[in-house]
Write a protein that holds these residues in place. Structure first.
Motif, PDB file in Angstrom:
ATOM      1  N   UNK A  42     -11.380  -7.866  -8.415  1.00 53.41           N
ATOM      2  CA  UNK A  42     -11.611  -8.086  -6.990  1.00 53.41           C
ATOM      3  C   UNK A  42     -12.064  -6.784  -6.344  1.00 53.41           C
ATOM      4  N   UNK A  43     -12.617  -6.903  -5.145  1.00 56.66           N
ATOM      5  CA  UNK A  43     -13.017  -5.719  -4.382  1.00 56.66           C
ATOM      6  C   UNK A  43     -11.912  -5.420  -3.372  1.00 56.66           C
ATOM      7  N   UNK A  44     -11.482  -4.178  -3.321  1.00 51.61           N
ATOM      8  CA  UNK A  44     -10.494  -3.771  -2.327  1.00 51.61           C
ATOM      9  C   UNK A  44     -11.000  -2.507  -1.633  1.00 51.61           C
ATOM     10  N   UNK A  45     -10.500  -2.257  -0.434  1.00 46.59           N
ATOM     11  CA  UNK A  45     -10.894  -1.033   0.276  1.00 46.59           C
ATOM     12  C   UNK A  45      -9.684  -0.105   0.311  1.00 46.59           C
ATOM     13  N   UNK A  46      -9.852   1.079  -0.266  1.00 49.11           N
ATOM     14  CA  UNK A  46      -8.783   2.081  -0.296  1.00 49.11           C
ATOM     15  C   UNK A  46      -9.170   3.235   0.610  1.00 49.11           C
ATOM     16  N   UNK A  47      -8.500   3.373   1.737  1.00 52.96           N
ATOM     17  CA  UNK A  47      -8.790   4.464   2.683  1.00 52.96           C
ATOM     18  C   UNK A  47     -10.296   4.575   2.946  1.00 52.96           C
ATOM     19  N   UNK A  48     -10.919   3.437   3.193  1.00 56.34           N
ATOM     20  CA  UNK A  48     -12.337   3.448   3.543  1.00 56.34           C
ATOM     21  C   UNK A  48     -13.300   3.379   2.374  1.00 56.34           C
ATOM     22  N   UNK A  49     -12.795   3.424   1.132  1.00 57.10           N
ATOM     23  CA  UNK A  49     -13.692   3.364  -0.027  1.00 57.10           C
ATOM     24  C   UNK A  49     -13.587   1.994  -0.693  1.00 57.10           C
ATOM     25  N   UNK A  50     -14.715   1.283  -0.760  1.00 59.05           N
ATOM     26  CA  UNK A  50     -14.730  -0.005  -1.449  1.00 59.05           C
ATOM     27  C   UNK A  50     -14.670   0.258  -2.950  1.00 59.05           C
ATOM     28  N   UNK A  51     -13.705  -0.347  -3.608  1.00 56.93           N
ATOM     29  CA  UNK A  51     -13.525  -0.093  -5.036  1.00 56.93           C
ATOM     30  C   UNK A  51     -13.183  -1.391  -5.756  1.00 56.93           C
TER      31      UNK A  51
ATOM     32  N   UNK B 175      -1.778   5.481  -0.429  1.00 57.53           N
ATOM     33  CA  UNK B 175      -1.277   6.721   0.159  1.00 57.53           C
ATOM     34  C   UNK B 175      -1.906   6.880   1.543  1.00 57.53           C
ATOM     35  N   UNK B 176      -1.155   7.428   2.519  1.00 61.16           N
ATOM     36  CA  UNK B 176      -1.658   7.501   3.896  1.00 61.16           C
ATOM     37  C   UNK B 176      -3.004   8.213   4.042  1.00 61.16           C
ATOM     38  N   UNK B 177      -3.137   9.399   3.441  1.00 63.09           N
ATOM     39  CA  UNK B 177      -4.359  10.185   3.682  1.00 63.09           C
ATOM     40  C   UNK B 177      -5.149  10.473   2.422  1.00 63.09           C
ATOM     41  N   UNK B 178      -5.017   9.600   1.446  1.00 63.67           N
ATOM     42  CA  UNK B 178      -5.606   9.907   0.147  1.00 63.67           C
ATOM     43  C   UNK B 178      -6.034   8.603  -0.527  1.00 63.67           C
ATOM     44  N   UNK B 179      -7.337   8.427  -0.806  1.00 61.79           N
ATOM     45  CA  UNK B 179      -7.760   7.186  -1.458  1.00 61.79           C
ATOM     46  C   UNK B 179      -7.301   7.151  -2.924  1.00 61.79           C
ATOM     47  N   UNK B 180      -6.484   6.174  -3.269  1.00 67.87           N
ATOM     48  CA  UNK B 180      -5.975   6.082  -4.649  1.00 67.87           C
ATOM     49  C   UNK B 180      -6.992   5.356  -5.521  1.00 67.87           C
TER      50      UNK B 180
ATOM     51  N   UNK C  95     -16.010   3.119  -8.523  1.00 69.84           N
ATOM     52  CA  UNK C  95     -14.668   3.414  -8.008  1.00 69.84           C
ATOM     53  C   UNK C  95     -13.702   2.349  -8.511  1.00 69.84           C
ATOM     54  N   UNK C  96     -12.647   2.783  -9.172  1.00 70.85           N
ATOM     55  CA  UNK C  96     -11.620   1.867  -9.665  1.00 70.85           C
ATOM     56  C   UNK C  96     -10.341   2.074  -8.872  1.00 70.85           C
ATOM     57  N   UNK C  97      -9.803   0.991  -8.331  1.00 66.73           N
ATOM     58  CA  UNK C  97      -8.633   1.091  -7.448  1.00 66.73           C
ATOM     59  C   UNK C  97      -7.317   1.123  -8.210  1.00 66.73           C
ATOM     60  N   UNK C  98      -6.423   1.995  -7.768  1.00 66.84           N
ATOM     61  CA  UNK C  98      -5.047   1.977  -8.254  1.00 66.84           C
ATOM     62  C   UNK C  98      -4.241   0.982  -7.436  1.00 66.84           C
ATOM     63  N   UNK C  99      -2.996   0.771  -7.815  1.00 62.57           N
ATOM     64  CA  UNK C  99      -2.156  -0.201  -7.112  1.00 62.57           C
ATOM     65  C   UNK C  99      -1.556   0.386  -5.840  1.00 62.57           C
TER      66      UNK C  99
END
Length: 289
Positions: free
Chosen positions: A49-58, A276-281, A269-273
């Motif tokens: 699936x596509x998820x957005x992590x701190x503004x990054x689509x991954x 984090x508040x200020x850090x794209x995982x 970009x591969x998303x972790x589970x």
């Protein structure tokens, strides 16, 4: 020469690596088809699936075991329930009346509402080697996968003071680890990568709860796998790199350092589970010539 660079500023795990490789152009249907060669596809379902992590689509890659939520199993009259929400691998020397090495699932929780015996909760190291060997993969895929499993097995054995053959794993025996490790090898071959390089690996900081108590990050096995690999400092209070992720960086990367001089042709970009508040995982991979 086609180079793949692992820009692991937020660490790495097996599922993050597969997500990033698919995001960079890896063929998901090819991955599914090739993984069927292991003949364990009745035990899992793959989700992308596509998820957005701190503004990054991954891309988020998940291995869903059956369609169950909580899994309890009894082993030698001793019941364990695992419901951890983080992936973590551990091993112990293990003596049984029968000469059999067990591997326990530890990363996923699920419940059986059916009645049959689930025979694959425990998979021995030797069974995994056999499974991969019999699948008929190319020499490149088979070698990469076996080397990663061996790296994790040897690290666990060293920590617990047991030979590789007697190592009893949790997550490594689970279906999701087999999928993650073999899947990474399949996609690297499919993407035509000639050489892999990696940034120094951040392991995170703080403490984690594992079977043996509270341990500092990185956990002992992860640190052992990363022996000889340059590590990066990270202030994040979390386990950023799993043993599977550590094995990917330790076994597959030919060298470690800053971004190499190359013409980038694809980025993933591969998303972790965790979030984090200020850090794209996310794990960023770049492929180029």
């Amino acid at each position: 020469m086609k180079i793949l660079y692992l820009d692991c500023f937020s660490g790495l795990s097996g599922d993050m690596t597969i997500g990033a490789l698919i995001d960079a152009g890896g063929d998901f249907s090819h991955l599914e088809k090739e993984l069927k060669k292991l003949q364990i596809d009745d035990e899992y379902e793959l989700k992308v699936s596509k998820v957005v992590k701190n503004g990054i689509t991954s891309t988020k890659f998940d291995v869903v075991l059956g369609n169950e939520q909580v899994h309890t199993h009894a082993h030698e009259n001793e019941e364990h329930t695992h419901d951890h929400d983080h992936k973590h691998e551990h091993a112990h020397g293990h003596t049984n009346d029968h000469d059999h090495t067990h591997m326990h699932e530890h990363a996923h929780s699920h419940t059986h509402d059916h009645d049959h015996t689930h025979t694959h909760d425990h998979r021995a190291y030797r069974e995994i080697i056999q499974l991969i060997g019999q699948a008929g993969y190319s020499e490149k895929v088979e070698t990469m996968a076996l080397n990663m499993f061996k790296k994790i097995g040897e690290a666990e054995g060293k920590i617990h003071g047991v030979p590789l053959a007697d190592v009893h794993f949790h997550e490594v025996g689970a279906v999701d680890s087999i999928i993650d490790i073999v899947g990474v090898a399949i996609l690297i071959e499919q993407l035509g990568v000639d050489e892999i390089r990696s940034a120094p690996v951040p392991t995170g900081s703080g403490h984690i709860h594992i079977d043996h108590g509270v341990f500092p990050v990185p956990a002992p096995a992860t640190l052992e796998i990363l022996r000889g690999v340059p590590l990066a400092k990270s202030e994040l209070k979390s386990e950023l790199t799993t043993p599977t992720g550590a094995a990917i960086a330790a076994v597959l990367a030919a060298e470690y350092g800053t971004f190499p001089a190359m013409k980038v042709t694809s980025i993933g970009y591969g998303a972790g589970t965790k979030n984090f508040p200020n850090h794209p995982n996310v794990l960023r991979v770049m492929i180029g010539e």
